[in-house]
Design an enzyme around this catalytic site. Structure first.
Site, mmCIF file in Angstrom:
data_model
loop_
_atom_site.group_PDB
_atom_site.id
_atom_site.type_symbol
_atom_site.label_atom_id
_atom_site.label_comp_id
_atom_site.label_asym_id
_atom_site.label_seq_id
_atom_site.Cartn_x
_atom_site.Cartn_y
_atom_site.Cartn_z
ATOM 1 N N VAL A 158 0.833 -1.201 0.000
ATOM 2 C CA VAL A 158 0.000 0.000 0.000
ATOM 3 C C VAL A 158 0.867 1.249 0.000
ATOM 4 C CG1 VAL A 158 -1.865 1.224 1.160
ATOM 5 C CG2 VAL A 158 -1.759 -1.271 1.280
ATOM 6 N N CYS A 159 0.594 2.152 -0.946
ATOM 7 C CA CYS A 159 1.397 3.362 -1.075
ATOM 8 C C CYS A 159 1.392 4.202 0.194
ATOM 9 C CB CYS A 159 0.861 4.208 -2.243
ATOM 10 S SG CYS A 159 1.626 5.836 -2.405
ATOM 11 N N PHE A 160 0.220 4.414 0.779
ATOM 12 C CA PHE A 160 0.111 5.372 1.875
ATOM 13 C C PHE A 160 0.687 4.862 3.193
ATOM 14 C CE2 PHE A 160 -2.380 7.681 -1.071
ATOM 15 C CZ PHE A 160 -2.399 8.992 -0.630
#
Length: 273
Positions: free
Chosen positions: A136-138
């Site tokens: 997940v990027c965030f």
């Protein structure tokens, strides 16, 4: 350029079509602001397709796409997405990736300030993760990431090609950030739950920061004002040219909807040329 909501494949194809057009001198440097319909989970350029839970995506009616930029997965829904597209000789994107990223981050900070937030962007060396990067990027830290009270609010990534520079990023406006974990593959439900918990500890939405809902139109106006003020730009509202739209449709069909692009299992070289 204010774009109507598009599918994931078309949104990525439009970004690339405008990059080609800008690189050929057919279009001016562009700030594109857009949304996604239906919701779409995007993978970074080199992220393995095995990170996706395809049956779960189909069950929820979410699309998926692979971005031409790096980073990890993002669920695009209830957000404003920006794209900065410029030729290689544009001073505002000159220098190294980090230098241009820092320069553009000043405009992102100003946009959030205009909306009432108190954001920060600091140079940092991400702490090593012994278990490897999450999907997940965030939840993955990066240099000059935009944070509020220690939580990531804007996720951005950049690609450099002979035609120029494309940087795009996501500002979550509202909603449950942990929804993305329902479209990604995990070894078991306990691992999925841990990823959701980490995400809430490390990321936030604009609604959570401001304690009010911000519409897409209000956020887009703040972005336009901030990029104009911070980078000394004079915007000319415009739409895609017939050439750009035709090229975007071709790229959408032949590249961004192609399983060979979408689901390749192995990491690929960085998207530079």
């Amino acid at each position: 350029m204010l774009s109507p909501p598009l599918s994931g494949a078309l949104n990525m194809a439009v970004d690339e079509a405008v990059l080609e057009s800008v690189g050929q001198g057919l279009s001016l440097p562009t700030l594109r602001l857009y949304a996604w319909d239906p919701p779409c989970l995007s993978l970074g350029y080199a992220q393995p397709g095995s990170d996706l839970d395809l049956p779960a995506l189909q069950q929820r009616g979410w699309q998926f796409v692979r971005r031409p930029t790096g980073g990890r997965a993002i669920l695009h829904t209830d957000e404003l997405t920006y794209a900065v597209i410029a030729p290689p000789d544009e001073p505002r994107v000159a220098g190294s990736v980090l230098e241009s990223y820092q320069r553009l981050s000043m405009a992102l900070l100003r946009a959030l300030q205009l909306l009432g937030a108190q954001p920060h962007a600091e140079e940092k060396s991400p702490a090593p993760n012994p278990s490897g990067p999450g999907p997940v990027c965030f939840e993955v830290p990066s240099n000059f990431e935009i944070t509020v009270e220690g939580k990531k609010l804007v996720g951005s990534a950049q690609a450099r090609r002979k035609e120029g520079v494309l940087q795009h990023g996501s500002l979550p406006l509202v909603g449950d950030l942990t929804r993305i974990t329902q479209g990604l593959a995990f070894p078991d439900e306990a691992a999925r739950a841990r990823a959701a918990e980490r995400l809430l500890q490390r990321a936030t939405t604009l609604e959570a920061v401001l304690h009010r809902r911000v519409s897409w139109d209000e956020a887009a106006q703040a972005f336009q004002e901030a990029f104009s003020q911070t980078l000394g730009l004079s915007f000319q509202p415009d739409a895609l040219s017939p050439h750009e739209w035709a090229r975007a449709q071709t790229l959408s069909a032949e590249k961004y909807s192609d399983p060979a692009w979408l689901l390749r299992p192995l990491s690929a070289p960085k998207p530079t040329a």
